[in-house]
Structures are given as structure tokens and as C-alpha cells.
Write a protein that holds these residues in place. Structure first.
Motif, PDB file in Angstrom:
ATOM      1  N   UNK A 116      57.985  33.423   8.886  1.00  0.00           N
ATOM      2  CA  UNK A 116      58.269  33.020  10.268  1.00  0.00           C
ATOM      3  C   UNK A 116      59.630  32.329  10.358  1.00  0.00           C
ATOM      4  N   UNK A 117      59.938  31.482   9.391  1.00  0.00           N
ATOM      5  CA  UNK A 117      61.237  30.808   9.368  1.00  0.00           C
ATOM      6  C   UNK A 117      62.364  31.821   9.268  1.00  0.00           C
ATOM      7  N   UNK A 213      46.834  45.360   6.900  1.00  0.00           N
ATOM      8  CA  UNK A 213      47.402  45.438   5.555  1.00  0.00           C
ATOM      9  C   UNK A 213      47.678  44.046   4.981  1.00  0.00           C
ATOM     10  N   UNK A 214      47.009  43.042   5.520  1.00  0.00           N
ATOM     11  CA  UNK A 214      47.256  41.659   5.104  1.00  0.00           C
ATOM     12  C   UNK A 214      46.173  41.146   4.159  1.00  0.00           C
ATOM     13  N   UNK A 241      53.885  40.449  11.359  1.00  0.00           N
ATOM     14  CA  UNK A 241      54.151  40.160   9.960  1.00  0.00           C
ATOM     15  C   UNK A 241      52.892  39.903   9.158  1.00  0.00           C
ATOM     16  N   UNK A 242      53.003  40.112   7.824  1.00  0.00           N
ATOM     17  CA  UNK A 242      51.850  39.990   6.931  1.00  0.00           C
ATOM     18  C   UNK A 242      52.238  39.316   5.620  1.00  0.00           C
ATOM     19  N   UNK A 290      57.581  42.151   7.553  1.00  0.00           N
ATOM     20  CA  UNK A 290      57.490  42.105   9.008  1.00  0.00           C
ATOM     21  C   UNK A 290      58.168  43.331   9.607  1.00  0.00           C
ATOM     22  N   UNK A 291      57.628  43.795  10.724  1.00  0.00           N
ATOM     23  CA  UNK A 291      58.230  44.882  11.493  1.00  0.00           C
ATOM     24  C   UNK A 291      58.582  44.348  12.880  1.00  0.00           C
TER      25      UNK A 291
END
Length: 318
Positions: A116-117, A213-214, A241-242, A290-291
Motif C-alpha cells: 500500500x505504501x 490468489x491471496x 493487491x495481494x 498489485x494490478x
């Protein structure tokens, strides 16, 4: 022409940021013998016909570079990103186009929280972005619906959908109920509609049934959750994101479950990427990925709700 110039500038800034971070750009096949088996995504199918000899092969245009990128990660590529076109059947109009531009990147040794950062850093470098909140999926459900999405049973969720959305909606799967309620009552509140500042809200700790997919983990209240997040900007989903799943057998099981769900709903059954599963078995490093939709980001930057405004040629003019 202004949108074309803004797009070119945005792509240069994105690549410049990722280059400074030491993330390598890679290219992956757009055409593959396998496809996503996600229940909510349909692939374009085509046929490869060898000239003069051999038999034809059914192929699919990729909906994401993810599976090939994970094979590269497993082979020791290190941090990588892909910036290019992807294809999804049935999605056109408003915020969607059958082909669109996706940015996807993976960071070795990061989990979903640290990523996230990274996303906030990238967005701050390419536009007037301001992160305003990070909160769990459960917090938002309680705030806007007075409901605990981790403990509510299927009957309770169905009843809320019937009472607050449409009484005709019966027999929905648990994840469908959650998605519907989230998109209608929560998502529009995540960030302001101000085009001058892109206000971002990160939502994490999705229910375990929405793990895709996480990896799975346990939150502070003891509920099993998916180690994934989504970023919403001014009420629009922008990134997903994962903390990536590394267990090959678990991945294979999830793929087969998705295929079963597609079959039950009468959808086309696509072959999943066995090469990617084998790569996980070989050993993919711990990482987060992440996409992000580039067209959607540009729409937010230019203050438009129509994807045709940021494409040189949308589907209607292709």
C-alpha cells in the motif's frame, strides 16, 4: 488530443517511478493456451491454425499478465512490472473497454500492507493523490450497513440484499451478496468526487471466501481473512493487491473450484495455467503484487466518467 498527451505523460511518469525503485519492466505473452478461470471474468478465445501441417489449437487473449509474471518471479527475476494491454470479453461502455491498459507489479519480500505504501508513493509521483484512510472491509460494512461480513450467515446476507436492494434477487452466492452490498452502499463513499485531488481509501482484510490468489491470515478479531486490499479513489475502484499465495496445491484447488463454479453457472470452462502452478511448486519468493487500471487512473485525473474520453480509439470506433 489533450487526453493523448496526458496519457503519454502519465506512462512516462509511471515508468520513471518504477525505474527509480529498481523494478524491471517485462513483457509477457498476450496469447496463451490457458486463461483465467475467475467466475467474474470472461476471456476472448481464438484459434491458432498452423500453415500446411499440424492441428489447430484453441488460445486465449490474456486478461492479466499475472500468471506469466509469477513464472518469471519463480525463475528469479526479482521485482518486475508489466505495463500494457489486456483483454476482457463482455466489458464495454462507461468505465469499461474490451481492451485496456493495465499496470501490474510485484515486490519481493513485501506483504500487502507494505505494498500500500508503494502504491501511494507511485500515485503521489504521477498525480495529485492524497491517501485519506486505511480501513478493514469489516469496519466499512459495520459503518454503512450495520453488518459484520465475517460472521453474518448466508441467510442474513440474502435478507439484507432482499430488503435493501431488490426482493427479486434470490439465491445469490455469499460472495455475490457481499459484492453487491459493498458496491451499492460502501464504494460510493470512498473518497470525494473532487477531481482536483484524488482521495484514496485502502480497504483490506477481505472475507476469506474472496481470497482469489491471496494468502489467508487471521485478523485481530480472530476472523480468517484474505491478505488482499483494494484501493478506491473518489468512489472508484482503481487497484487490487495481494500478499501472493505460494502454495501450489492450494492454488490448484482454488482454480478447480472456480472451474466448478463456472460450470454450475453455465459459463465457458477455461483451462487454468498449469505452468504457473508448477512454478509455484518450484518455489516463488514471498512477494506482494498489485494490478492498476491506467485508463481508469487517467479518467480520474481528467474528471471524466467515460473511458472513451481517454482512449484514442474506444471499442465503438476500433
Amino acid at each position: 488530443m489533450m487526453a493523448l498527451r496526458e496519457r503519454a505523460l502519465l506512462l512516462r511518469k509511471v515508468r520513471a517511478y518504477l525505474d527509480v525503485q529498481g523494478i524491471m519492466e517485462v513483457e509477457t505473452p498476450m496469447l496463451s493456451r490457458s486463461a483465467t478461470v475467475d467466475v467474474y471474468i470472461d476471456s476472448f478465445a481464438t484459434e491458432f491454425s498452423p500453415i500446411g501441417h499440424g492441428t489447430s489449437q484453441l488460445c486465449y487473449l490474456h486478461t492479466s499478465p499475472e500468471f506469466a509474471m509469477k513464472r518469471l518471479l519463480s525463475a528469479g527475476s526479482g521485482d518486475i512490472y508489466s505495463l500494457g494491454r489486456v483483454f476482457r470479453n463482455g466489458e464495454a461502455g462507461g468505465r469499461h473497454n474490451p481492451e485496456f491498459t493495465m499496470l501490474e507489479w510485484y515486490r519481493i519480500g513485501m506483504d500487502d500492507r507494505r505494498l500500500m505504501d508503494d502504491i501511494a508513493g507511485l500515485l503521489s509521483s504521477v498525480c495529485n493523490f492524497k491517501e485519506v484512510r486505511r480501513c478493514s472491509y469489516g469496519e466499512l460494512f459495520k459503518e454503512y450497513l450495520g453488518l459484520n461480513p465475517y460472521t453474518a450467515n448466508d441467510e442474513e446476507l440474502s435478507q439484507v440484499v432482499s430488503d435493501r436492494v431488490d426482493a427479486k434477487l434470490q439465491g445469490l452466492e455469499r460472495s455475490d451478496c457481499l459484492d453487491l452490498l459493498f458496491s451499492k452502499f460502501v464504494e460510493p463513499n470512498l473518497g470525494s468526487p473532487n477531481a482536483d485531488v484524488l482521495e484514496g481509501v485502502f480497504v483490506y482484510d477481505y472475507p476469506a471466501t474472496m481470497s482469489a490468489l491471496a494468502k489467508l491470515s487471521t485478523n485481530r478479531d480472530g476472523h480468517q481473512v484474505a491478505s488482499r486490499f483494494e484501493l478506491f479513489v473518489n468512489g472508484v475502484e482503481l487497484a487490487n493487491g495481494y500478499h501472493e499465495l505460494l502454495d501450489a496445491e492450494e492454488q490448484k484447488k482454488r482454480f478447480e473450484e472456480e472451474q466448478q463454479m463456472r460450470q454450475e453457472r453455465g459459463y465457458d470452462i477455461y483451462p487454468y495455467d498449469k505452468n504457473m502452478v508448477n512454478a509455484l511448486a518450484h518455489g516463488m519468493p514471498d512477494c506482494a503484487g498489485v494490478a492498476m487500471g491506467i485508463d481508469r487512473l487517467l479518467m480520474l485525473m481528467l474528471g471524466t466518467g467515460n473511458i472513451a474520453d481517454v482512449l484514442a480509439f474506444d471499442f465503438g470506433r476500433a
